[in-house]
Design an enzyme around this catalytic site. Structure first.
Site, PDB file in Angstrom:
ATOM      1  N   LYS A   1     101.914 -40.828  10.604  1.00 39.40           N
ATOM      2  CA  LYS A   1     101.219 -39.548  10.660  1.00 39.40           C
ATOM      3  C   LYS A   1     101.473 -38.908  12.012  1.00 39.40           C
ATOM      4  O   LYS A   1     101.101 -39.459  13.054  1.00 39.40           O
ATOM      5  CB  LYS A   1      99.716 -39.722  10.430  1.00 39.40           C
ATOM      6  CG  LYS A   1      98.955 -38.401  10.378  1.00 39.40           C
ATOM      7  CD  LYS A   1      97.504 -38.594   9.993  1.00 39.40           C
ATOM      8  CE  LYS A   1      96.777 -37.262   9.866  1.00 39.40           C
ATOM      9  NZ  LYS A   1      95.360 -37.423   9.463  1.00 39.40           N
TER      10      LYS A   1
ATOM     11  N   ASP B   1      84.934 -36.207   6.370  1.00 41.83           N
ATOM     12  CA  ASP B   1      85.810 -35.586   5.378  1.00 41.83           C
ATOM     13  C   ASP B   1      85.956 -36.494   4.158  1.00 41.83           C
ATOM     14  O   ASP B   1      87.060 -36.664   3.620  1.00 41.83           O
ATOM     15  CB  ASP B   1      87.178 -35.282   5.992  1.00 41.83           C
ATOM     16  CG  ASP B   1      87.957 -34.250   5.167  1.00 41.83           C
ATOM     17  OD1 ASP B   1      87.325 -33.496   4.404  1.00 41.83           O
ATOM     18  OD2 ASP B   1      89.193 -34.199   5.289  1.00 41.83           O
TER      19      ASP B   1
END
Length: 282
Positions: A26, A119
């Site tokens: 990432k 989230d």
């Protein structure tokens, strides 16, 4: 081998093979890679991930400079569908309940570390292909009290609690609200409606900790099992009563048949006696 999986406005996520094993990378898009704010955000996510070691949370192993991608977090590659995709496969209720329990275990572990995910949503929950277990991913918006940077409201609108839209202070009850929305979408049955409703109440009225939510589910399941046991016992008693009544009715019918048989035999004897008397008289 590097294969790009997703590209968002900020991040690039890819999988790469090294030493015969797949890893997840990432990093930042080239357009924002030079901005200090995004670099700090990536570093913050890495520092949070490195604190975590739980079977239901994705594991991070380091941060490296990768050719073509720049600086990336190196994580385990989790093979499997997202929770949203998995639910389309129509899993059994037992399987859905097990997944909910694993999600709660993962979130509870985060909270013990002082970390709020902020989230939680079905696309950030992976169901592993091997064993169908939960892996919680994407800590890009996660926050802790120990971090003083990037304090701002954040999350996915459909899963954000009302207070999370307005304040930059992370609160574990934000995650509990998101879990309530996720549980509602998992169709767990009518007896979970009160628990789900309480998860999504105003912040001071919802469950204050994940342990309270877990205990509420345990208590509810216990009450349900006891109710089912009482109902089963009641059904058995009714069946025994019906069987007893049926046996009593059969006994009474047998007695009436015996009485009718005895009466018939008596009538036959009397008729034969009358015939003999008539014959003698004749």
């Amino acid at each position: 081998d590097i294969e790009i999986l997703t590209i968002s406005e900020v991040n690039v996520v890819a999988k790469a093979k090294r030493y015969g094993r797949w890893w997840l990378l990432k990093g930042l898009r080239k357009e924002v890679a030079g901005e200090a704010g995004y670099q700090q955000r990536l570093r913050k996510e890495f520092e949070i991930l490195m604190q975590l070691q739980h079977p239901n949370v994705v594991a991070a192993y380091g941060m490296e400079e990768v050719e073509g991608l720049g600086r990336c977090i190196v994580m385990e590659y989790v093979d499997g569908p997202t929770l949203k995709e998995w639910l389309t496969e129509k899993p059994t209720r037992r399987m859905r309940l097990r997944v909910v329990q694993e999600i709660m275990d993962a979130v509870s572990y985060l909270h013990t570390k002082g970390i709020v995910h902020r989230d939680l949503k079905p696309t950030n929950i992976i169901i592993t292909g091997n064993g169908r277990h939960v892996k919680l991913i994407d800590f890009g918006l996660a926050d802790t009290d120990s971090h003083t940077i990037l304090k701002q409201p954040a999350g996915t609108p459909d899963y954000m609690s009302p207070e999370q839209r307005l304040t930059a202070v992370a609160d574990s009850r934000n995650d509990i609200y998101s879990m309530g929305v996720i549980m509602q979408q998992m169709d767990l049955g009518w007896r979970y409606r009160y628990i789900i409703k309480r998860c999504t109440l105003p912040i001071d009225r919802r469950y204050q900790q994940v342990e309270e939510l877990q205990q509420a589910i345990v208590s509810m399941e216990g009450r349900f099992r006891r109710s089912m046991a009482w109902l089963g016992a009641l059904i058995i008693m009714l069946l025994l009563l019906l069987i007893g009544l049926q046996m009593q009715r059969s006994k009474e019918q047998d007695e009436r048949l015996e009485q009718m048989k005895a009466s018939y035999q008596q009538d036959q004897r009397e008729q034969r006696q009358q015939i003999r008397q008539l014959t003698d008289s004749t």
